[in-house]
Design a protein around this motif. Structure first.
Motif, short mmCIF file in Angstrom:
data_model
loop_
_atom_site.label_atom_id
_atom_site.label_comp_id
_atom_site.label_asym_id
_atom_site.label_seq_id
_atom_site.Cartn_x
_atom_site.Cartn_y
_atom_site.Cartn_z
N LYS A 14 53.01 24.28 59.34
CA LYS A 14 52.09 24.38 58.21
C LYS A 14 51.41 25.74 58.12
O LYS A 14 50.91 26.11 57.07
CB LYS A 14 51.03 23.29 58.31
N GLN A 15 51.42 26.49 59.21
CA GLN A 15 50.77 27.80 59.21
C GLN A 15 51.50 28.81 58.31
O GLN A 15 50.93 29.83 57.93
CB GLN A 15 50.71 28.37 60.63
N PHE A 16 52.76 28.50 57.96
CA PHE A 16 53.56 29.45 57.20
C PHE A 16 53.68 29.07 55.73
O PHE A 16 54.40 29.73 54.98
CB PHE A 16 54.96 29.56 57.83
N VAL A 17 52.97 28.00 55.32
CA VAL A 17 53.02 27.59 53.93
C VAL A 17 52.24 28.58 53.08
O VAL A 17 51.08 28.91 53.38
CB VAL A 17 52.43 26.17 53.76
N LYS A 18 52.86 29.06 52.03
CA LYS A 18 52.19 30.02 51.15
C LYS A 18 51.63 29.31 49.92
O LYS A 18 52.13 28.32 49.48
CB LYS A 18 53.18 31.11 50.72
N GLY A 42 56.24 18.99 52.85
CA GLY A 42 57.44 19.75 53.14
C GLY A 42 57.26 21.21 52.72
O GLY A 42 56.50 21.50 51.79
N ALA A 43 57.92 22.11 53.40
CA ALA A 43 57.84 23.53 53.08
C ALA A 43 59.02 24.24 53.73
O ALA A 43 59.69 23.68 54.61
CB ALA A 43 56.52 24.13 53.58
N LEU A 44 59.27 25.46 53.30
CA LEU A 44 60.35 26.25 53.90
C LEU A 44 59.99 26.63 55.34
O LEU A 44 58.85 26.96 55.64
CB LEU A 44 60.60 27.52 53.10
N HIS A 45 60.98 26.55 56.21
CA HIS A 45 60.80 26.90 57.62
C HIS A 45 60.57 28.41 57.74
O HIS A 45 61.09 29.20 56.93
CB HIS A 45 62.06 26.50 58.40
N PRO A 46 59.75 28.86 58.73
CA PRO A 46 59.52 30.30 58.87
C PRO A 46 60.79 31.12 59.04
O PRO A 46 60.86 32.27 58.58
CB PRO A 46 58.62 30.39 60.11
N PHE A 56 60.01 27.37 67.14
CA PHE A 56 60.68 27.27 65.85
C PHE A 56 61.49 25.97 65.71
O PHE A 56 61.77 25.54 64.60
CB PHE A 56 61.64 28.45 65.65
N TYR A 57 61.87 25.37 66.84
CA TYR A 57 62.80 24.24 66.80
C TYR A 57 62.17 22.91 67.21
O TYR A 57 62.87 21.91 67.33
CB TYR A 57 64.01 24.54 67.70
N GLU A 58 60.87 22.87 67.44
CA GLU A 58 60.22 21.64 67.89
C GLU A 58 59.75 20.74 66.75
O GLU A 58 59.29 19.63 66.97
CB GLU A 58 59.03 21.99 68.80
N ASN A 59 59.84 21.25 65.51
CA ASN A 59 59.46 20.46 64.33
C ASN A 59 58.03 19.93 64.40
O ASN A 59 57.74 18.82 63.95
CB ASN A 59 60.43 19.29 64.13
N ASP A 60 57.15 20.72 64.98
CA ASP A 60 55.73 20.37 65.04
C ASP A 60 55.08 20.78 63.71
O ASP A 60 55.01 21.97 63.39
CB ASP A 60 55.05 21.08 66.21
N LYS A 61 54.63 19.79 62.96
CA LYS A 61 54.08 20.06 61.63
C LYS A 61 52.86 20.98 61.69
O LYS A 61 52.63 21.78 60.78
CB LYS A 61 53.73 18.75 60.93
N ARG A 62 52.09 20.88 62.77
CA ARG A 62 50.92 21.75 62.91
C ARG A 62 51.33 23.22 62.98
O ARG A 62 50.65 24.10 62.43
CB ARG A 62 50.13 21.37 64.16
N PHE A 63 52.45 23.48 63.64
CA PHE A 63 52.96 24.85 63.73
C PHE A 63 53.54 25.30 62.39
O PHE A 63 53.24 26.40 61.91
CB PHE A 63 54.03 24.92 64.82
#
Length: 338
Positions: A334-338, A103-107, A325-332
């Motif tokens: 995860k790119q914004f996890v810091k 889990g992570a914050l959404h972009p 932004f709204y498709e909840n694709d984890k691959r997308f």
């Protein structure tokens, strides 16, 4: 008869070695198919003396029944073994504690938090209001009466004639000004709703509205605020440009452009060769809006701005389609996890 015994012996040896469903099916074709071993035996009947034919035919049929039963039994066992193997390989131990959920914050949340933190550091307070709004606060209090053509600029979701899903977070500005006298420095982040959907628009999106009301506020104050935000979001070399525009709740009104974060203002496909990207709308608060909220426009003035969070995120991260932004694709995500 020796041929029948030979075929039976060969079959029994082969069927024992079958471990796959496909192997059992191949054996069925080999022994019982149109060109199989038993079919070839039956063709030999015409070459036998007439008195031997009944006995030979009965023995062939007996062998056929034996093979069919053996294959059916073997197929059942092989299927059972394959199922057990599949269950063993694909099982999930729900009691495992070493596997942690991701889990992570959404972009969108990341960008919204970044903007809000910048504004709080500048002395702005954060306010929130209802997403189901009245026509008065969404339009009329902001100098957009019922017959105003500006209403056609926003495709609104109406619940009743006077209740709607807010089309911007600006109604909170009117609500706050009714309750509080200047000086006012506030932002209102939140979801807004418009009947629009394509690669660059969503029926549900996020905005951050800003409002400053005080004495002797100028357009330069507005530009300085936006330059501060832009430099922190996109880099210290980012420039801000104002273009004249029209919004009923500000006068004068401006469209705000930033130098393209992709090419640095040189011109590229993202900015369509102009070196600039339109980011938000802003302007000096219309005196009618101040008066509607009970603030003396002869004594006070102010500025307001509104930005789409998705728009900022698209530019900041180079996102080609707002729907990602709204498709909840984890691959997308995860790119914004810091």
């Amino acid at each position: 008869m020796s041929k029948i015994a030979e075929i039976k012996s060969s079959f029994e040896a082969e069927v024992k070695s079958c471990v796959k469903i496909s192997e059992v099916q191949d054996m069925k074709v080999k022994y019982l198919g149109k060109s199989g071993e038993l079919t070839a035996l039956l063709k030999e009947i015409k070459n036998l003396p007439s008195e031997e034919r009944p006995v030979f035919g009965a023995k062939v049929n007996e062998l056929r029944n034996f093979i069919e039963n053996a294959l059916q039994e073997k197929l059942f066992k092989v299927k059972e073994l394959e199922m057990q193997e599949k269950l063993q390989n694909e099982k999930i131990d729900v009691s495992l504690t070493s596997v942690k959920p991701w889990g992570a914050l959404h972009p969108i949340t990341l960008v919204e938090n970044e903007i809000c933190n910048l504004m709080i550091a500048m002395g702005f307070e954060v306010a929130s209001g209802p997403e189901i709004e009245t026509d008065y606060y969404n339009f009329q209090a902001l100098n957009i009466p019922e017959d105003h053509p500006a209403r056609d600029m926003q495709d609104t979701f109406y619940i009743t004639d006077s209740i709607l899903l807010r089309t911007h977070t600006s109604p909170m500005q009117a609500r706050l000004m009714e309750k509080k006298q200047p000086p006012i420095k506030m932002i209102c982040p939140g979801k807004v709703f418009r009947s629009d959907s394509d690669a660059s628009h969503s029926p549900v999106f996020h905005q951050i509205e800003g409002l400053v009301v005080d004495k002797n506020v100028t357009l330069r104050d507005l530009k300085g605020t936006l330059e501060y935000i832009a430099s922190h979001l996109f880099g210290s070399n980012t420039k801000v440009r104002f273009r004249p525009s029209f919004f009923p709740f500000t006068e004068p009104s401006v469209e705000v452009d930033l130098t393209c974060s992709n090419c640095g203002g040189k011109g590229c496909s993202l900015c369509k060769g102009t070196g600039w990207i339109e980011v938000l709308g802003a302007g000096m608060v219309n005196p009618y809006v101040l008066e509607n909220s009970g603030i003396d426009s002869g004594k006070y003035n102010g500025y307001a701005f509104g930005m789409g969070v998705e728009r900022i995120a698209i530019i900041k991260y180079g996102i080609p389609d707002i729907r990602l932004f709204y498709e909840n694709d984890k691959r997308f995500l995860k790119q914004f996890v810091k």
